[in-house]
Design an enzyme around this catalytic site. Structure first.
Site, PDB file in Angstrom:
ATOM      1  N   GLU A 154      41.230  45.046  70.997  1.00 34.97           N
ATOM      2  CA  GLU A 154      42.203  45.049  69.900  1.00 34.97           C
ATOM      3  C   GLU A 154      41.535  44.788  68.558  1.00 34.97           C
ATOM      4  O   GLU A 154      41.942  45.352  67.536  1.00 34.97           O
ATOM      5  CB  GLU A 154      43.316  44.024  70.170  1.00 34.97           C
ATOM      6  N   PHE A 199      50.990  46.056  73.785  1.00 28.56           N
ATOM      7  CA  PHE A 199      52.051  45.040  73.792  1.00 28.56           C
ATOM      8  C   PHE A 199      51.629  44.025  72.737  1.00 28.56           C
ATOM      9  O   PHE A 199      50.448  43.693  72.659  1.00 28.56           O
ATOM     10  CB  PHE A 199      52.153  44.326  75.150  1.00 28.56           C
ATOM     11  N   ILE A 232      47.825  41.160  70.961  1.00 29.01           N
ATOM     12  CA  ILE A 232      47.345  41.304  69.587  1.00 29.01           C
ATOM     13  C   ILE A 232      46.375  40.190  69.173  1.00 29.01           C
ATOM     14  O   ILE A 232      45.626  40.325  68.223  1.00 29.01           O
ATOM     15  CB  ILE A 232      48.544  41.367  68.594  1.00 29.01           C
ATOM     16  N   HIS A 269      54.047  40.193  78.411  1.00 28.29           N
ATOM     17  CA  HIS A 269      54.613  41.472  77.963  1.00 28.29           C
ATOM     18  C   HIS A 269      55.978  41.236  77.339  1.00 28.29           C
ATOM     19  O   HIS A 269      56.849  42.094  77.379  1.00 28.29           O
ATOM     20  CB  HIS A 269      54.755  42.459  79.128  1.00 28.29           C
TER      21      HIS A 269
END
Lengths: 367, 324
Positions: free
Chosen positions: B60, B83, B87, B129
């Protein structure tokens, strides 16, 4: 793909032992003058810092050849993503001493209007991107910009700078991996000065070199004597040309040594044997290149004297001018957070300005 | 006018931008051939090629950091984080780099990146999630935080985000991805960032909500109507910058406020709303401002339904405030 041999052109005394890259005589002299300028700036700015006239300084002493050599093969349209010790790259590309001194002071004349601490320099006119103090982050940006250049079919090359400590960061891994997968036109230039503040290279990695890390990404990795200006130029020229012609990224490890502390706030005698520093004094990059130039008849004592005087005068004038400039205006805290200031921020700015003007608030809180 | 789900509306916004602006590039994990795990980018790589709709390696920080570099160089990247729970490896790139580049470079550089990410619970996704981390980003000057609750808004807000000059964290309520279908205009149109929307008009109490909590709040307002209470639901749409004017106008008029979000309560976005109301509309209030939120716990799997605010819980707060 990985060459761990330390590439050299000059030995410690400045004698040619390898193949010297082709460089016009005038440029050879200019390169030497530039390294002298960096050395002089370090001495003068550290002295200003010790007098409390600037808040912080990061020395590049001992690393002038790695920095200057990495800058020389670049085009003006190429971009650099620097870290603490690469201000010399910006200076080579056209940033002025005056601009640098204003940034160190953080005054109204500073390109960055006092927003960043000293040495966190950025100058769009020479494509030098603003960096943060978080180590390694800029490498991913260099990769992204290079990837964008490739998508847009432009032949600009990006250089992402990092130190040996930064090679342990997660962004280092992401940047190298993405760059190799996307075959982005980027050169990762690592100044391995062997110290991440107090932590020596041996505590940073047990790889046989830093260059070898490129192998894991399927990327070309090379090692060069970072105190040998001509070798750095030769290696960098190859890497830049390879990137520009679609050959993909290269990782360059320039082996050098940080002669001073990490910064003006650091005392290296707490953790480093002074004897070690002495052995590296004998490998001084400026003296070494100077000896080479003298051997070729391209440098005299008079040159060095003239240049030193000129540089000293340029710095003195820049300091005098910069110290006469005011601090940035209060509203500069609030501008540029966004392209257009949101209402909430405008309210805060008006309040701060009113406080600054000494307005007394009775009764209702003005926010 | 075609009927679209939120997923289709977002795909449409991306397609419109990719067609009109050669600087637009979509990047992320599985966004290429696979069309994203939620199929938001379905068909885009086939239409625009692998350079412009690009799969990335799984990192990410590489996705967001790469997008920053691309944007600095003049492109308009839309980065997908699969999702929003994933992050955090990019948190530093977002907070230290994306949000601060314009300011720290004194406007020499900017990085108008749109970070798209599905957020929130309700799909039995478990702890990793289902999260709602919007407050982390709202605490970061330089970012804009946008959360749509309808297909038409999702498209209009995304098109605004993609033509704006500053970075946007665009959080998509995945629970609403396919649950609502509505008329969505074709082609380009924009819904302004920073403007709230009245999802349901009312006179006696204002429910402040966003994302997946908007339909929940509307349902609770309908329950209140049966009790004879007129409840307004304000869909904030943008959390940063907040449409303070719309919030205060509504609360001053109704004199009561209930705030709903699925994120944990402590230092959640509701705290900012509550403080804003207290600072500016205290004298208009007839009852304390209440918050209906997720609990201050990690997000549960089996007991997800007890974690997420539902219409009953929102109604209970409305009832408490009305009876105060």
């Amino acid at each position: 793909m990985i060459d761990e041999t330390l590439r050299q052109v000059l030995d410690d005394e400045g004698r040619v032992t390898g193949t010297a890259p082709e460089i016009p005589d005038a440029d050879l002299r200019a390169l030497h003058r530039h390294m002298l300028k960096m050395r002089t700036l370090d001495q003068r700015m550290l002295s200003l810092q010790r007098q409390g006239r600037i808040g912080f300084y990061g020395l590049a002493t001992g690393q002038e050849a790695a920095i200057t050599g990495s800058a020389y093969p670049l085009r003006a349209t190429d971009w650099i993503f620097p870290a603490l010790r690469e201000t010399g790259v910006s200076l080579w590309r056209g940033t002025t001493v005056q601009e640098l001194v204003c940034q160190l002071i953080g005054n109204a004349g500073d390109v960055l209007i006092g927003r960043q601490m000293p040495m966190h320099f950025s100058d769009r006119k020479v494509n030098s991107v603003a960096w943060s103090s978080v180590i390694g982050t800029q490498l991913v940006h260099a990769m992204g910009a290079a990837w964008a250049a490739k998508i847009q079919k432009k032949d600009d090359v990006m250089v992402g700078y990092i130190g040996d400590g930064g090679t342990s960061s997660s962004d280092f891994h992401a940047a190298l991996n993405f760059a190799a997968v996307k075959q982005a036109p980027v050169v990762f230039f690592c100044q391995n000065n062997q110290w991440a503040i107090s932590v020596p290279l041996s505590e940073q990695t047990v790889s046989s070199s830093i260059a070898i890390k490129a192998a894991a990404y399927g990327m070309r990795g090379v090692r060069v004597d970072g105190n040998d200006l001509l070798a750095v130029i030769a290696v960098m020229r190859e890497a830049v040309e390879r990137a520009r012609s679609g050959g993909g990224p290269t990782f360059v490890e320039a082996l050098t040594f940080r002669m001073g502390g990490h910064s003006s706030s650091d005392d290296p005698t707490r953790y480093r044997d002074p004897e070690l520093v002495k052995t590296w004094e004998k490998r001084d990059p400026v003296a070494r290149f100077g000896a080479y130039l003298r051997g070729k008849g391209l440098l005299t004592d008079a040159d060095v004297e003239t240049w030193t005087a000129e540089i000293g005068e340029e710095i003195s004038q820049a300091v005098t001018a910069a110290e006469a400039m005011p601090a940035p205006a209060l509203e500069t805290i609030f501008t540029d957070v966004y392209a257009k200031m949101p209402a909430q921020l405008e309210t805060q700015m008006k309040y701060a300005l009113a406080l600054g003007a000494g307005t007394k608030f009775d009764g209702a809180f003005p926010l | 006018m075609p009927q679209m789900t939120m997923v289709q509306a977002i795909t449409d916004a991306l397609r419109v931008s990719l067609r009109e602006d050669p600087r637009v590039v979509v990047l992320g994990e599985d966004v290429g051939k696979n069309g994203g795990v939620f199929r938001v980018t379905e068909g885009l790589q086939a239409e625009f090629g692998a350079d412009r709709v690009a799969d990335t390696p799984l990192a990410e920080n590489g996705i967001i950091g790469g997008a920053i570099g691309m944007a600095m160089y003049g492109m308009r990247p839309v980065a997908e984080i699969q999702f929003v729970d994933f992050i955090y490896p990019a948190f530093d790139q977002i907070v230290s780099e994306l949000a601060k580049l314009r300011w720290r470079s004194a406007n020499q550089y900017s990085c108008p990146v749109v970070v798209r990410a599905p957020y929130g619970g309700g799909i039995r996704g478990g702890l990793y999630h289902s999260q709602s981390p919007e407050a982390y980003f709202c605490h970061t000057p330089g970012l804009q935080v946008v959360i749509p609750s309808t297909p038409a808004d999702a498209k209009g807000l995304l098109l605004s985000a993609m033509t704006g000059e500053d970075p946007v964290i665009f959080l998509e309520p995945k629970r609403l991805y396919r649950s609502i279908k509505e008329d969505v205009p074709e082609g380009r149109y924009t819904t302004p960032i920073g403007k709230a929307r009245t999802a349901r008009a009312g006179e006696q109490l204002t429910v402040l909500a966003y994302g997946a909590m908007v339909p929940v709040s509307v349902e609770a307002a309908d329950m209140a109507a049966e009790r004879g209470w007129s409840v307004e639901v304000l869909d904030l749409r943008t959390l940063l910058p907040l449409d303070t004017e719309a919030v205060l106008e509504s609360v001053r008029r109704t004199g009561r406020a209930v705030i709903v979000h699925e994120a944990p309560r402590t230092c959640g976005y509701g705290a900012e709303l509550s403080a804003t109301i207290a600072e500016h509309a205290l004298t208009a209030l007839q009852a304390p401002v209440l918050r209906v939120t997720g609990w201050d716990t990690p997000f549960p799997y089996t007991l997800e339904h007890t974690y997420l605010p539902d219409a009953k819980r929102v109604f209970a707060a409305i009832e408490h405030v009305m009876n105060f």
